[in-house]
Design an enzyme around this catalytic site. Structure first.
Site, PDB file in Angstrom:
ATOM      1  N   GLY A  14     -37.033 -69.814 -29.597  1.00 51.01           N
ATOM      2  CA  GLY A  14     -38.032 -70.845 -29.254  1.00 51.01           C
ATOM      3  C   GLY A  14     -38.669 -71.423 -30.493  1.00 51.01           C
ATOM      4  N   SER A  16     -39.043 -74.190 -31.930  1.00 47.65           N
ATOM      5  CA  SER A  16     -39.801 -75.447 -32.008  1.00 47.65           C
ATOM      6  C   SER A  16     -41.172 -75.349 -31.352  1.00 47.65           C
ATOM      7  CB  SER A  16     -38.985 -76.578 -31.357  1.00 47.65           C
ATOM      8  OG  SER A  16     -38.653 -76.203 -30.030  1.00 47.65           O
ATOM      9  N   ILE A  19     -46.439 -71.704 -31.754  1.00 45.99           N
ATOM     10  CA  ILE A  19     -46.578 -70.494 -32.577  1.00 45.99           C
ATOM     11  C   ILE A  19     -45.345 -70.315 -33.469  1.00 45.99           C
ATOM     12  CG2 ILE A  19     -46.749 -67.967 -32.522  1.00 45.99           C
ATOM     13  CD1 ILE A  19     -48.318 -68.248 -29.880  1.00 45.99           C
ATOM     14  N   ALA A  20     -44.159 -70.534 -32.887  1.00 39.51           N
ATOM     15  CA  ALA A  20     -42.916 -70.248 -33.623  1.00 39.51           C
ATOM     16  C   ALA A  20     -42.782 -71.106 -34.878  1.00 39.51           C
ATOM     17  CB  ALA A  20     -41.709 -70.439 -32.712  1.00 39.51           C
ATOM     18  N   THR A  87     -40.101 -65.290 -29.372  1.00 40.07           N
ATOM     19  CA  THR A  87     -41.318 -65.982 -28.888  1.00 40.07           C
ATOM     20  C   THR A  87     -41.040 -66.803 -27.629  1.00 40.07           C
ATOM     21  OG1 THR A  87     -41.156 -68.185 -29.933  1.00 40.07           O
ATOM     22  CG2 THR A  87     -41.892 -66.373 -31.348  1.00 40.07           C
ATOM     23  N   LYS A 166     -45.862 -62.754 -18.348  1.00 42.64           N
ATOM     24  CA  LYS A 166     -45.992 -62.078 -19.647  1.00 42.64           C
ATOM     25  C   LYS A 166     -46.009 -60.563 -19.455  1.00 42.64           C
ATOM     26  CE  LYS A 166     -45.924 -63.971 -22.911  1.00 42.64           C
ATOM     27  NZ  LYS A 166     -44.688 -64.442 -23.573  1.00 42.64           N
TER      28      LYS A 166
HETATM   29  P1  NDP Z   1     -44.760 -73.445 -26.653  1.00 40.03           P
HETATM   30  O1  NDP Z   1     -44.639 -74.015 -25.278  1.00 40.03           O
HETATM   31  O2  NDP Z   1     -45.097 -74.347 -27.758  1.00 40.03           O
HETATM   32  O3  NDP Z   1     -43.446 -72.645 -27.020  1.00 40.03           O
HETATM   33  C1  NDP Z   1     -42.692 -71.996 -26.055  1.00 40.03           C
HETATM   34  C2  NDP Z   1     -41.271 -71.947 -26.552  1.00 40.03           C
HETATM   35  O4  NDP Z   1     -40.477 -71.293 -25.557  1.00 40.03           O
HETATM   36  C3  NDP Z   1     -40.685 -73.340 -26.760  1.00 40.03           C
HETATM   37  O5  NDP Z   1     -39.973 -73.358 -27.972  1.00 40.03           O
HETATM   38  C4  NDP Z   1     -39.752 -73.494 -25.584  1.00 40.03           C
HETATM   39  O6  NDP Z   1     -38.613 -74.265 -25.886  1.00 40.03           O
HETATM   40  C5  NDP Z   1     -39.308 -72.062 -25.366  1.00 40.03           C
HETATM   41  N1  NDP Z   1     -38.771 -71.914 -24.017  1.00 40.03           N
HETATM   42  C6  NDP Z   1     -39.410 -72.070 -22.829  1.00 40.03           C
HETATM   43  N2  NDP Z   1     -38.545 -71.889 -21.834  1.00 40.03           N
HETATM   44  C7  NDP Z   1     -37.334 -71.638 -22.393  1.00 40.03           C
HETATM   45  C8  NDP Z   1     -36.024 -71.389 -21.883  1.00 40.03           C
HETATM   46  N3  NDP Z   1     -35.754 -71.382 -20.574  1.00 40.03           N
HETATM   47  N4  NDP Z   1     -35.031 -71.171 -22.781  1.00 40.03           N
HETATM   48  C9  NDP Z   1     -35.261 -71.191 -24.114  1.00 40.03           C
HETATM   49  N5  NDP Z   1     -36.453 -71.438 -24.649  1.00 40.03           N
HETATM   50  C10 NDP Z   1     -37.483 -71.655 -23.788  1.00 40.03           C
HETATM   51  O7  NDP Z   1     -45.838 -72.289 -26.533  1.00 40.03           O
HETATM   52  P2  NDP Z   1     -46.469 -71.307 -27.624  1.00 40.03           P
HETATM   53  O8  NDP Z   1     -45.889 -71.518 -28.949  1.00 40.03           O
HETATM   54  O9  NDP Z   1     -47.908 -71.401 -27.444  1.00 40.03           O
HETATM   55  O10 NDP Z   1     -45.970 -69.903 -27.052  1.00 40.03           O
HETATM   56  C11 NDP Z   1     -45.032 -69.091 -27.724  1.00 40.03           C
HETATM   57  C12 NDP Z   1     -45.119 -67.700 -27.152  1.00 40.03           C
HETATM   58  O11 NDP Z   1     -46.442 -67.210 -27.331  1.00 40.03           O
HETATM   59  C13 NDP Z   1     -44.842 -67.612 -25.669  1.00 40.03           C
HETATM   60  O12 NDP Z   1     -44.158 -66.424 -25.404  1.00 40.03           O
HETATM   61  C14 NDP Z   1     -46.246 -67.561 -25.065  1.00 40.03           C
HETATM   62  O13 NDP Z   1     -46.241 -66.918 -23.823  1.00 40.03           O
HETATM   63  C15 NDP Z   1     -46.960 -66.739 -26.111  1.00 40.03           C
HETATM   64  N6  NDP Z   1     -48.408 -66.866 -26.124  1.00 40.03           N
HETATM   65  C16 NDP Z   1     -49.012 -68.069 -26.361  1.00 40.03           C
HETATM   66  C17 NDP Z   1     -50.383 -68.155 -26.419  1.00 40.03           C
HETATM   67  C18 NDP Z   1     -51.089 -69.445 -26.689  1.00 40.03           C
HETATM   68  O14 NDP Z   1     -52.314 -69.542 -26.483  1.00 40.03           O
HETATM   69  N7  NDP Z   1     -50.396 -70.455 -27.171  1.00 40.03           N
HETATM   70  C19 NDP Z   1     -51.232 -66.981 -26.178  1.00 40.03           C
HETATM   71  C20 NDP Z   1     -50.502 -65.755 -25.960  1.00 40.03           C
HETATM   72  C21 NDP Z   1     -49.144 -65.717 -25.941  1.00 40.03           C
HETATM   73  P3  NDP Z   1     -38.604 -75.859 -25.699  1.00 40.03           P
HETATM   74  O15 NDP Z   1     -39.246 -76.372 -26.974  1.00 40.03           O
HETATM   75  O16 NDP Z   1     -37.178 -76.213 -25.587  1.00 40.03           O
HETATM   76  O17 NDP Z   1     -39.414 -76.185 -24.484  1.00 40.03           O
END
Ligand code: NDP
Length: 372
Positions: A14, A16, A19-20, A87, A166
């Site tokens: 993930g 892009s 957080i990543a 992530t 989660k």
């Molecule tokens: P984003 O939505 O920015 O990132 C989520 C990532 O997951 C994206 O890159 C997305 O890809 C990818 N993704 C979602 N579904 C799929 C799928 N079916 N196959 C492959 N990739 C997928 O959110 P965050 O960066 O905020 O979140 C990242 C992680 O941190 C997650 O696990 C989230 O639960 C966790 N988290 C976030 C918090 C926050 O406040 N932001 C708090 C606590 C945990 P694509 O770009 O293609 O959509």
């Protein structure tokens, strides 16, 4: 640049995401070889910013396509990587009617990534991005800080498919790792962030941007009595990168929730910084009964009702003492996030808007050109 010995290449799933992108940036800046997964290589809005995260990296970022719902891609993604930071997970801004839309990819996707690590071999450690929602549903005000020992109550009054996803994905991962035969074992560690604030360097506005956007765009017009445990995205990324090699990280969860802010405090911080830039955050408090009435028509409001008035506090011992991260100030995280969101056009840019950093840069440029 010096990377930890024994780390050949890091896979970030993930890549892009909000957080990543910070994780990839910090890894590249530290000199690591990084491979990132994205769902589509042909989406310039998501892929473009990834190529500009680090200036003159020692190793170019490698990108591959992989979807959590697809078995095929993960072995190729993991091949040649000694460490994996997972992530990727669905993070929608509204709970869908059918919760399996979120839960299935989160749980099965996590298992797919871990199974690929077993099948390919050579992976030494996996870091999983979970959440404080896997630890608590946040519906109670606790006296003692909540620790990594706790797990979310799965019969929670919160109808929150994301929180469930989660908890279930993290549980599935611990079960998976525990059941591995000795010859297939790898080290496993988890980061459990609170609500993440701080600068946005990815190309699309994710769910994290929503709260700030709503405050600055005055939606809703009144402030609910809600408390948020918060952390900075730069600290969350740092926690992942440190946990990837820290000798005391394996076998542990790490809560990252160093601050808590009432919605009112968030509004006041943003009001102080952005009122002279054309933004008018709300002033009135929303009485609980008003929220109840609104919730009959708006499902996103229904979701926050059980949270009203509660303040959950968490132990950050493992984050600050074991991983040794010194957290950013919450006010800076909030303000930095708002500026990047406005500059990127994720929040409407008002006519009076200016970013003081641009002015400083312009003044610096004119000062240096007049002195030359
Ligand atoms: P984003 O939505 O920015 O990132 C989520 C990532 O997951 C994206 O890159 C997305 O890809 C990818 N993704 C979602 N579904 C799929 C799928 N079916 N196959 C492959 N990739 C997928 O959110 P965050 O960066 O905020 O979140 C990242 C992680 O941190 C997650 O696990 C989230 O639960 C966790 N988290 C976030 C918090 C926050 O406040 N932001 C708090 C606590 C945990 P694509 O770009 O293609 O959509």
């Amino acid at each position: 640049m010096s990377t930890e010995p024994g780390v050949e290449k890091v896979l970030v799933t993930g890549a892009s995401g909000y957080i990543a992108t910070h994780i990839v940036k910090q890894l590249q800046e530290a000199g690591y070889k990084v491979r990132g997964t994205v769902r589509s290589l042909t989406n310039p809005k998501k892929v473009g910013p990834l190529k500009e995260l680090c200036q003159n990296p020692a190793h170019e970022l490698e990108l591959v396509e992989a979807d959590l719902t697809n078995d095929e891609c993960w072995k190729d993604a993991v091949q040649g990587c000694s460490h994996v930071i997972h992530t990727a997970s669905p993070f929608p801004d509204k709970s869908p009617k059918d919760e399996s839309v979120i839960i299935k990819p989160a749980v099965e996707g996590t298992t797919r990534v871990l199974q690929a690590c077993v099948d390919v071999g050579g992976v030494k450690r996996v870091v999983l991005t979970s959440s404080i929602l896997a630890i608590s549903d946040l519906t109670e005000t606790n006296e003692e800080p909540i620790t990594e020992e706790s797990w979310r109550n799965m019969n929670s009054p919160m109808e929150d498919a994301y929180g469930k996803s989660k908890a279930l994905a993290e549980k599935a991962a611990w079960d998976f790792v525990e059941k591995l035969p000795a010859e297939s074992k790898f080290e496993f560690t988890v980061i459990n962030p609170a609500m993440v604030l701080g600068p946005v360097i990815c190309g699309v506005p994710g769910t994290s941007v929503e709260v700030i956007r709503r405050i600055l765009e005055r939606d809703p017009p009144a402030i609910p009595k809600l408390n948020f445990s918060v952390c900075d995205v730069r600290d969350v990324a740092k926690a992942h990168v440190i946990a990837m090699t820290h000798p005391e990280a394996p076998g542990h969860r790490h809560i990252v929730a160093p601050h808590s802010l009432w919605f009112r405090e968030m509004v006041d911080i943003l009001k102080e910084e952005f009122t002279n830039k054309g933004y008018k955050p709300p002033s009135l408090m929303a009485p609980p009964v008003l929220l109840k009435v609104v919730s009959w028509f708006d499902s996103s409001v229904k979701y926050i009702l059980p949270l009203q008035g509660h303040k959950a506090t968490f132990s950050n011992h493992r984050f600050t003492e074991v991983l040794g991260v010194k957290p950013y100030d919450a006010k800076d995280s909030l303000i930095d996030m708002a500026y990047t969101c406005i500059d990127k056009g994720f929040i409407v840019k008002k006519k009076q808007y200016f970013n003081p950093k641009d002015q400083q840069t312009a003044e610096g440029t004119s000062a240096s050109s007049s002195s030359s």
